[in-house]
Enzyme design. Structure first.
Site, mmCIF file in Angstrom:
data_model
loop_
_atom_site.group_PDB
_atom_site.id
_atom_site.type_symbol
_atom_site.label_atom_id
_atom_site.label_comp_id
_atom_site.label_asym_id
_atom_site.label_seq_id
_atom_site.Cartn_x
_atom_site.Cartn_y
_atom_site.Cartn_z
ATOM 1 N N HIS A 17 -32.026 21.899 32.184
ATOM 2 C CA HIS A 17 -33.397 21.217 32.453
ATOM 3 C C HIS A 17 -33.893 21.073 34.000
ATOM 4 C CE1 HIS A 17 -33.086 17.683 29.096
ATOM 5 N NE2 HIS A 17 -34.350 18.928 28.610
ATOM 6 N N LYS A 41 -44.372 6.275 18.874
ATOM 7 C CA LYS A 41 -42.800 7.429 18.975
ATOM 8 C C LYS A 41 -41.165 7.033 19.793
ATOM 9 C CE LYS A 41 -44.485 11.291 15.861
ATOM 10 N NZ LYS A 41 -44.633 12.380 16.421
ATOM 11 N N ARG A 91 -34.339 28.884 25.078
ATOM 12 C CA ARG A 91 -32.913 28.722 25.656
ATOM 13 C C ARG A 91 -32.778 30.180 24.102
ATOM 14 N NH1 ARG A 91 -31.471 22.666 23.629
ATOM 15 N NH2 ARG A 91 -34.056 23.461 22.408
ATOM 16 N N SER A 129 -30.517 17.348 25.426
ATOM 17 C CA SER A 129 -30.283 15.621 25.619
ATOM 18 C C SER A 129 -29.776 15.692 24.290
ATOM 19 C CB SER A 129 -32.019 15.853 25.518
ATOM 20 O OG SER A 129 -32.389 15.891 26.643
#
Length: 165
Positions: A17, A41, A91, A129
C-alpha cells in the site's frame, strides 16, 4: 490542483500500500488516503481510527498526503473533495478485472472520476493485508511486509503478545 484518492480498507496498511501511496504522491498535487468502510460489515481487525493512525504514521514523510475515512460511495467522495482521480494498485491480472469494473462504475456515477492503475513492484505481488494478518496470527514474522513504525502494534494486536527479539 490535481487531487487523487487512494481508497482501501487498509486492515492493516502494508508496504505494498505504502509503495502505491508514495508513487501517487509523486504524480498528484494532493493525495487523500481514504479508509473505506461499510458499517454494516464490521469484519475489520483494526478500527477505522486505528487504521487511519497507522497510515498517518507511515505517510508522515509525504507532505502532500492526508488521511480520511468514508463509508459512502467513492464517486460521491470525489465530488465532495474535488478529487479527479482514483489511484488503485494492481498486483496481478486477477486484480484488474474487478478494478476495471469498479472504474467503469465510478465513471458512470461521476464523469469527473478517472481511475489510474499503478502496478505493484515485483516484491509486493503476493503481499496483502490478509497475508499479514494470517502470518502474524500464527506468530510469523511480518517485518518484511509492514513499516517499522507500525510493526509492533500490528504484531501485538494479532498475537496478543509482544514480539521476542
Amino acid at each position: 490542483m490535481r487531487i487523487a484518492v487512494c481508497p482501501g480498507s487498509f486492515d492493516p496498511v502494508t508496504l505494498g500500500h505504502l509503495d502505491i501511496i508514495e508513487r501517487a504522491s509523486n504524480l498528484f498535487d494532493k493525495v487523500i488516503v481514504l479508509v473505506s468502510f461499510n458499517p454494516a460489515k464490521n469484519k475489520a481487525v483494526f478500527s477505522v481510527n486505528e487504521r487511519m493512525e497507522m497510515i498517518q504514521k507511515v505517510t508522515s514523510h509525504l507532505e502532500n498526503t492526508v488521511v480520511d475515512c468514508y463509508s459512502g460511495l467513492l464517486a460521491d467522495y470525489l465530488k465532495m473533495t474535488g478529487a479527479s482521480a482514483i489511484v488503485k494498485g494492481l498486483r496481478a491480472v486477477s486484480d484488474f478485472e474487478y478494478e476495471f469494473q469498479m472504474a467503469l462504475a465510478n465513471k458512470k456515477l461521476y464523469s469527473g472520476a478517472e481511475t489510474v492503475f499503478l502496478t505493484t513492484r515485483g516484491e509486493n505481488m503476493y503481499l496483502s493485508s490478509s497475508l499479514v494478518k494470517e502470518l502474524a496470527s500464527f506468530g510469523g514474522e511480518i517485518a518484511d511486509f509492514v513499516s517499522p513504525e507500525i510493526h509492533d502494534f500490528i504484531y501485538e494486536r494479532l498475537t496478543g503478545k509482544k514480539e521476542q527479539n
